[in-house]
Design an enzyme around this catalytic site. Structure first.
Site, PDB file in Angstrom:
ATOM      1  N   ASN A   1       1.096  -0.861   0.262  1.00 60.45           N
ATOM      2  CA  ASN A   1      -0.076  -0.546  -0.040  1.00 60.45           C
ATOM      3  C   ASN A   1       0.794   1.087   0.133  1.00 60.45           C
ATOM      4  O   ASN A   1       1.027   1.844   1.298  1.00 60.45           O
ATOM      5  CB  ASN A   1      -0.871   0.411   1.293  1.00 60.45           C
ATOM      6  CG  ASN A   1      -1.831   0.982   1.135  1.00 60.45           C
ATOM      7  OD1 ASN A   1      -2.079   1.812   0.425  1.00 60.45           O
ATOM      8  ND2 ASN A   1      -2.489   1.625   2.685  1.00 60.45           N
TER       9      ASN A   1
ATOM     10  N   LYS B   1       0.175   4.389  -0.730  1.00 59.55           N
ATOM     11  CA  LYS B   1      -0.608   5.657   0.361  1.00 59.55           C
ATOM     12  C   LYS B   1      -0.507   7.011  -0.937  1.00 59.55           C
ATOM     13  O   LYS B   1      -0.079   6.262  -1.763  1.00 59.55           O
ATOM     14  CB  LYS B   1      -0.120   5.541   1.862  1.00 59.55           C
ATOM     15  CG  LYS B   1      -0.413   4.220   2.544  1.00 59.55           C
ATOM     16  CD  LYS B   1       0.365   4.724   4.354  1.00 59.55           C
ATOM     17  CE  LYS B   1      -0.851   3.488   4.899  1.00 59.55           C
ATOM     18  NZ  LYS B   1      -0.527   3.487   6.223  1.00 59.55           N
TER      19      LYS B   1
ATOM     20  N   HIS C   1      -8.742   1.330   4.504  1.00 61.15           N
ATOM     21  CA  HIS C   1      -8.089   1.122   5.061  1.00 61.15           C
ATOM     22  C   HIS C   1      -8.671   2.169   7.182  1.00 61.15           C
ATOM     23  O   HIS C   1      -9.089   3.104   6.427  1.00 61.15           O
ATOM     24  CB  HIS C   1      -7.617   1.842   4.451  1.00 61.15           C
ATOM     25  CG  HIS C   1      -5.911   2.037   5.282  1.00 61.15           C
ATOM     26  ND1 HIS C   1      -5.447   2.908   6.721  1.00 61.15           N
ATOM     27  CD2 HIS C   1      -4.969   0.973   5.252  1.00 61.15           C
ATOM     28  CE1 HIS C   1      -4.106   2.394   6.418  1.00 61.15           C
ATOM     29  NE2 HIS C   1      -3.470   1.182   6.338  1.00 61.15           N
TER      30      HIS C   1
ATOM     31  N   GLU D   1      -7.547   4.373   8.019  1.00 61.47           N
ATOM     32  CA  GLU D   1      -6.652   6.274   7.434  1.00 61.47           C
ATOM     33  C   GLU D   1      -7.676   7.032   6.834  1.00 61.47           C
ATOM     34  O   GLU D   1      -8.271   7.973   6.911  1.00 61.47           O
ATOM     35  CB  GLU D   1      -5.296   6.328   6.426  1.00 61.47           C
ATOM     36  CG  GLU D   1      -4.672   5.675   7.953  1.00 61.47           C
ATOM     37  CD  GLU D   1      -3.269   5.490   6.570  1.00 61.47           C
ATOM     38  OE1 GLU D   1      -3.380   5.176   5.783  1.00 61.47           O
ATOM     39  OE2 GLU D   1      -2.227   4.930   7.300  1.00 61.47           O
TER      40      GLU D   1
ATOM     41  N   GLU E   1      -5.123  -5.442  10.356  1.00 58.19           N
ATOM     42  CA  GLU E   1      -4.084  -4.203  10.851  1.00 58.19           C
ATOM     43  C   GLU E   1      -4.847  -3.702  12.570  1.00 58.19           C
ATOM     44  O   GLU E   1      -5.171  -2.183  11.981  1.00 58.19           O
ATOM     45  CB  GLU E   1      -4.458  -2.906   9.336  1.00 58.19           C
ATOM     46  CG  GLU E   1      -4.008  -3.638   7.922  1.00 58.19           C
ATOM     47  CD  GLU E   1      -3.550  -2.227   7.062  1.00 58.19           C
ATOM     48  OE1 GLU E   1      -1.924  -2.336   6.455  1.00 58.19           O
ATOM     49  OE2 GLU E   1      -4.396  -1.045   6.750  1.00 58.19           O
TER      50      GLU E   1
ATOM     51  N   GLY F   1       2.500   1.931  10.478  1.00 57.49           N
ATOM     52  CA  GLY F   1       3.596   3.333  10.694  1.00 57.49           C
ATOM     53  C   GLY F   1       4.660   3.547  11.436  1.00 57.49           C
ATOM     54  O   GLY F   1       4.903   4.828  12.110  1.00 57.49           O
TER      55      GLY F   1
ATOM     56  N   SER G   1       3.381  -1.507  10.541  1.00 59.71           N
ATOM     57  CA  SER G   1       5.107  -1.881  10.491  1.00 59.71           C
ATOM     58  C   SER G   1       5.366  -3.469  10.098  1.00 59.71           C
ATOM     59  O   SER G   1       6.385  -4.349  11.268  1.00 59.71           O
ATOM     60  CB  SER G   1       4.766  -1.898  12.396  1.00 59.71           C
ATOM     61  OG  SER G   1       4.876  -0.848  11.910  1.00 59.71           O
TER      62      SER G   1
HETATM   63  P1  13P Z   1       2.681   0.129   7.830  1.00 60.34           P
HETATM   64  O1  13P Z   1       3.765  -1.208   7.044  1.00 60.34           O
HETATM   65  O2  13P Z   1       3.760   1.226   7.251  1.00 60.34           O
HETATM   66  O3  13P Z   1       3.156   0.081   8.962  1.00 60.34           O
HETATM   67  O4  13P Z   1       1.336   0.763   7.179  1.00 60.34           O
HETATM   68  C1  13P Z   1       0.752  -0.054   6.679  1.00 60.34           C
HETATM   69  C2  13P Z   1      -0.480   0.210   6.749  1.00 60.34           C
HETATM   70  O5  13P Z   1      -1.428   0.422   6.603  1.00 60.34           O
HETATM   71  C3  13P Z   1      -0.285  -0.733   4.942  1.00 60.34           C
HETATM   72  O6  13P Z   1      -1.922  -0.985   5.002  1.00 60.34           O
END
Ligand code: 13P
Length: 252
Positions: free
Chosen positions: A9, A11, A97, A99, A169, A175, A215
């Site tokens: 992803n 982002k 997601h 976010e 997740e 993150g 992560s």
């Molecule tokens: P990270 O791997 O940067 O923690 O992000 C995970 C994520 O949100 C994947 O959709």
């Protein structure tokens, strides 16, 4: 058969030129790889999707979007429809997601509509679920994930549901550099698989891919993927570097 998947992803990262370089590097690394299982998926920003589908056309890399409109077509300025995604040959789209739940107030009802519109256009939703740290501390994380899955997915019939990929997740792991332990991931993945079993039966439960995200990196992927109910990962930061992402992809 249950597929193993490592999905990146991206982002809201990378310029067009950087996107092209990253895909080129992944294609080089994948050159000698004849494996269809695990499947590598890259979920790029919208402006790079066509580049990605063109570049990966002859390869084993699949391409996904990060979002879709719940509407079919029409006067929805700024939105992108599932039929548009289908028309450029996408296989996957991330839905729900954390976010998007947080910054764009996406509700379970809206996510349900997005799942439906994707499935109607033959795109597999990668449906994200996961609890906040406060929810884990209160020990309601299983209830939270159960509600997310029930409200946005369990209206589907069995045949449609079999095209969904689930990504667990935990929001506190995204993150942050704090990964769920292999035990925490396995515990939640087994819980999710059991929910699916109760709703759709054992065969369907065994066929659904449940990915871990948060992560996940080149160092911890192997331990996470070694769990019987962890079928791969949804990778954020570490998917932006070809070597790291490829290393994760090879971590089964
Ligand atoms: P990270 O791997 O940067 O923690 O992000 C995970 C994520 O949100 C994947 O959709």
């Amino acid at each position: 058969m249950r597929k193993k998947i490592v999905a990146g992803n991206w982002k809201m990262n990378k310029s067009f030129q950087e996107a092209e370089e990253l895909i080129e590097d992944l294609l080089d690394l994948m050159e000698d790889n004849a494996l269809e299982n695990p499947e590598m998926v890259i979920c790029t920003p919208f402006p790079y999707l066509e580049l990605a589908t063109d570049m990966t056309d002859e390869s084993l890399i699949s391409v996904g979007a990060q979002n879709v409109s719940e509407h079919e077509s029409g006067a929805y300025t700024g939105e992108v429809s599932a039929s548009m995604l289908n028309s450029i040959g996408l296989n996957y789209c991330i839905v729900g997601h954390s976010e998007r739940r947080k910054y764009f107030n996406e509700s379970s009802q809206l996510l349900k509509e997005k799942v439906d519109v994707l499935l109607n256009h033959n795109i597999q939703p990668i449906f994200c679920c996961g609890e906040l740290i406060e929810e884990r501390e209160k020990e309601i994380h299983f209830d939270i994930v159960k509600t997310q899955i029930t409200e946005s997915l369990f209206h589907l019939n069995k045949e449609a549901f079999e095209n969904v990929v689930i990504a667990y997740e935990p929001v506190w792991a995204i993150g942050t550099g704090v990964t769920a332990t292999a035990g925490q991931a396995q515990e939640m993945h087994a819980f999710i698989r059991n929910l699916i079993k109760e709703q759709y039966g054992e065969e369907t439960a065994n066929n659904i891919s449940i990915l871990y995200g948060g992560s996940c990196n080149a160092k911890n992927a192997r331990e996470l993927f070694a769990n019987p109910d962890v079928d791969g990962g949804l990778i954020g930061g570490a998917s932006l570097k070809a070597d790291d992402f490829y290393h994760i992809y090879k971590s089964f």
